[in-house]
Write an enzyme that holds these catalytic residues in place. Structure first.
Site, short mmCIF file in Angstrom:
data_model
loop_
_atom_site.label_atom_id
_atom_site.label_comp_id
_atom_site.label_asym_id
_atom_site.label_seq_id
_atom_site.Cartn_x
_atom_site.Cartn_y
_atom_site.Cartn_z
N HIS A 149 0.84 -1.21 0.00
CA HIS A 149 0.00 0.00 0.00
C HIS A 149 0.87 1.24 0.00
O HIS A 149 1.90 1.30 0.66
CB HIS A 149 -0.96 0.02 1.19
CG HIS A 149 -0.31 -0.24 2.51
ND1 HIS A 149 0.06 -1.51 2.91
CD2 HIS A 149 0.04 0.59 3.52
CE1 HIS A 149 0.61 -1.45 4.11
NE2 HIS A 149 0.62 -0.18 4.50
N HIS A 168 0.92 5.06 1.07
CA HIS A 168 0.27 6.09 1.89
C HIS A 168 0.36 7.41 1.13
O HIS A 168 1.46 7.84 0.74
CB HIS A 168 1.02 6.29 3.21
CG HIS A 168 0.96 5.12 4.15
ND1 HIS A 168 0.11 5.09 5.24
CD2 HIS A 168 1.66 3.95 4.20
CE1 HIS A 168 0.29 3.96 5.91
NE2 HIS A 168 1.23 3.25 5.30
P1 AMP Z 1 1.70 0.08 7.44
O1 AMP Z 1 2.37 0.31 8.74
O2 AMP Z 1 2.35 0.83 6.31
O3 AMP Z 1 1.51 -1.39 7.14
O4 AMP Z 1 0.28 0.78 7.57
C1 AMP Z 1 -0.93 0.11 7.65
C2 AMP Z 1 -1.98 1.18 7.62
O5 AMP Z 1 -3.23 0.56 7.44
C3 AMP Z 1 -2.08 2.02 8.89
O6 AMP Z 1 -1.90 3.38 8.58
C4 AMP Z 1 -3.47 1.73 9.42
O7 AMP Z 1 -4.08 2.84 10.00
C5 AMP Z 1 -4.19 1.28 8.15
N1 AMP Z 1 -5.31 0.39 8.39
C6 AMP Z 1 -5.30 -0.78 9.06
N2 AMP Z 1 -6.54 -1.34 9.06
C7 AMP Z 1 -7.33 -0.49 8.36
C8 AMP Z 1 -8.72 -0.48 8.02
N3 AMP Z 1 -9.54 -1.47 8.39
N4 AMP Z 1 -9.19 0.56 7.31
C9 AMP Z 1 -8.37 1.57 6.92
N5 AMP Z 1 -7.07 1.62 7.22
C10 AMP Z 1 -6.55 0.62 7.94
#
Ligand code: AMP
Length: 135
Positions: free
Chosen positions: A98, A100
């Site tokens: 993903h 950001h």
């Molecule tokens: P990372 O540390 O780059 O893997 O970030 C994962 C991101 O996913 C974090 O910013 C979380 O806030 C986001 N996240 C996790 N679960 C959800 C969800 N159900 N809906 C939207 N964002 C999510």
């Protein structure tokens, strides 16, 4: 393994969809750094950037660009950070690639890192050569 993001795409978890096409899905981050913080993912589940096919990445980055402009316009941001965590050692928590897209505002206090590791000229020369050689 099915990640929480695949469940989001499947409509099994409540979320706020921003964009969708055949290859890409985008939605608001549940824990935004700033208002409008958006996640952009491939619909197919790839663990990280290393595993994602180049043609998928090429399309993803064009969508990231469009969304960066749209997010900036929508929330009136002063700038946008585009960020990818790969592997837990780099802070990745959801193992489905993903991007950001993070709107930034002057003085918002979310400091981007500025390193202070001191490298000698010799180390820099060697690192640059070795990294280039590992491509
Ligand atoms: P990372 O540390 O780059 O893997 O970030 C994962 C991101 O996913 C974090 O910013 C979380 O806030 C986001 N996240 C996790 N679960 C959800 C969800 N159900 N809906 C939207 N964002 C999510």
């Amino acid at each position: 393994m099915t990640t929480v993001f695949s469940k989001i795409i499947a409509g099994e978890i409540p979320h706020y969809k921003v964009y969708e096409d055949d290859v890409v899905y985008a939605f608001l981050d549940a824990h935004p750094v700033n208002r409008g913080h958006t996640l952009v993912i491939p619909k197919e589940e790839y663990r990280d950037i290393y595993e994602t096919p180049d043609e998928i990445l090429s399309h993803l980055i064009t969508v990231v660009k469009k969304l960066s402009i749209a997010v900036k316009k929508t929330v009136g941001a002063d700038g946008i950070n585009i960020h990818v965590n790969n592997e837990s050692g780099a802070g990745q928590e959801v193992f489905h690639l993903h991007f950001h897209v993070i709107p930034r505002f002057e003085g918002d206090g979310f400091e981007h890192w500025h390193g202070n590791v001191v490298e000698s000229e010799e180390e820099k020369t060697s690192l640059a050569e070795k990294i280039g050689g590992n491509i």
